[in-house]
Design a protein around this motif. Structure first.
Motif, PDB file in Angstrom:
ATOM      1  N   SER A  41       0.844  -1.198   0.000  1.00  0.00           N
ATOM      2  CA  SER A  41       0.000   0.000   0.000  1.00  0.00           C
ATOM      3  C   SER A  41       0.875   1.241   0.000  1.00  0.00           C
ATOM      4  O   SER A  41       2.039   1.211   0.408  1.00  0.00           O
ATOM      5  CB  SER A  41      -0.891   0.019   1.246  1.00  0.00           C
ATOM      6  OG  SER A  41      -1.731  -1.106   1.261  1.00  0.00           O
ATOM      7  N   ARG A  42       0.323   2.349  -0.422  1.00  0.00           N
ATOM      8  CA  ARG A  42       1.098   3.581  -0.544  1.00  0.00           C
ATOM      9  C   ARG A  42       1.176   4.375   0.755  1.00  0.00           C
ATOM     10  O   ARG A  42       1.850   5.397   0.787  1.00  0.00           O
ATOM     11  CB  ARG A  42       0.497   4.470  -1.629  1.00  0.00           C
ATOM     12  CG  ARG A  42       0.675   3.891  -3.002  1.00  0.00           C
ATOM     13  CD  ARG A  42       0.162   4.831  -4.033  1.00  0.00           C
ATOM     14  NE  ARG A  42       0.377   4.264  -5.350  1.00  0.00           N
ATOM     15  CZ  ARG A  42       0.499   4.965  -6.431  1.00  0.00           C
ATOM     16  NH1 ARG A  42       0.407   6.264  -6.395  1.00  0.00           N
ATOM     17  NH2 ARG A  42       0.682   4.368  -7.580  1.00  0.00           N
ATOM     18  N   ASP A  43       0.530   3.920   1.801  1.00  0.00           N
ATOM     19  CA  ASP A  43       0.599   4.690   3.050  1.00  0.00           C
ATOM     20  C   ASP A  43       1.973   4.505   3.701  1.00  0.00           C
ATOM     21  O   ASP A  43       2.666   3.505   3.473  1.00  0.00           O
ATOM     22  CB  ASP A  43      -0.524   4.277   4.011  1.00  0.00           C
ATOM     23  CG  ASP A  43      -0.430   2.825   4.433  1.00  0.00           C
ATOM     24  OD1 ASP A  43       0.097   2.571   5.529  1.00  0.00           O
ATOM     25  OD2 ASP A  43      -0.869   1.954   3.641  1.00  0.00           O
TER      26      ASP A  43
END
Length: 182
Positions: free
Chosen positions: A163-165
């Motif tokens: 995920s990009r978080d």
């Protein structure tokens, strides 16, 4: 695997600069030497003629044959295991074009020798290695025998998505050893 020593890997100016950085971290460091070490993976033994050709190919740059063999604690800087350096790709191609079909891969490392007052723990030596290598593309080994890890052939792992978080990226960085900067 063959280990073929090479010539000096750094100028006197560069060595003096590195030595000053190392002495800032560890005053016990008295001197520093850096020489190339060629690591050669073969499919079989090389005959005398092939060894002669290989030696000629790996003799380049400045030579200091009259210099005594360096001694002291070894920090071997090599490409990260699991990667193939651009130098390796070209050197291997050249060797094979020169008729050395038994050579699977040639890789080059830099063998730093630290002359010390006393001795240092492996953890302390690894800390000094941080000054000598780029953690994104290189690794530091404390024993030449560990260089065999460079030539281990693995099957590709399955694709992973992250995920990009920020938390997911930090976790993937730790788990996969990506050496991403913050």
């Amino acid at each position: 695997m063959l280990h073929i020593p090479g010539g000096p890997a750094a100028s006197d100016f560069r060595l003096a600069k590195l030595l000053a950085q190392l002495q800032t971290l560890e005053p016990a460091v008295r001197a520093l030497d850096a020489r190339y070490l060629h690591l050669v993976e073969t499919q079989g033994a090389l005959d005398d003629a092939q060894q002669s050709v290989l030696q000629a190919l790996l003799t380049y740059g400045p030579r200091h044959d009259d210099a005594p063999e360096a001694s002291g604690a070894l920090l071997l800087v090599v490409p990260r295991p699991g990667t193939t350096s651009p130098w390796s790709t070209k050197a291997t191609d050249i060797a094979q074009v020169c008729g050395l079909a038994a050579i699977r891969r040639i890789e080059r490392g830099t063998a730093y020798r630290l002359e010390l007052d006393g001795s240092l723990s492996a953890d302390r030596l690894r800390a000094l290695g941080a000054v000598l290598h780029d953690r994104m593309t290189e690794a530091v080994l404390l024993d030449v025998a560990d260089s065999d890890r460079l030539f281990v052939h693995h099957s590709p792992r399955p694709l992973k998505t992250v995920s990009r978080d920020a938390a997911s990226l930090q976790q993937a960085n730790r788990e996969m050893g990506l050496a991403l900067s913050s």
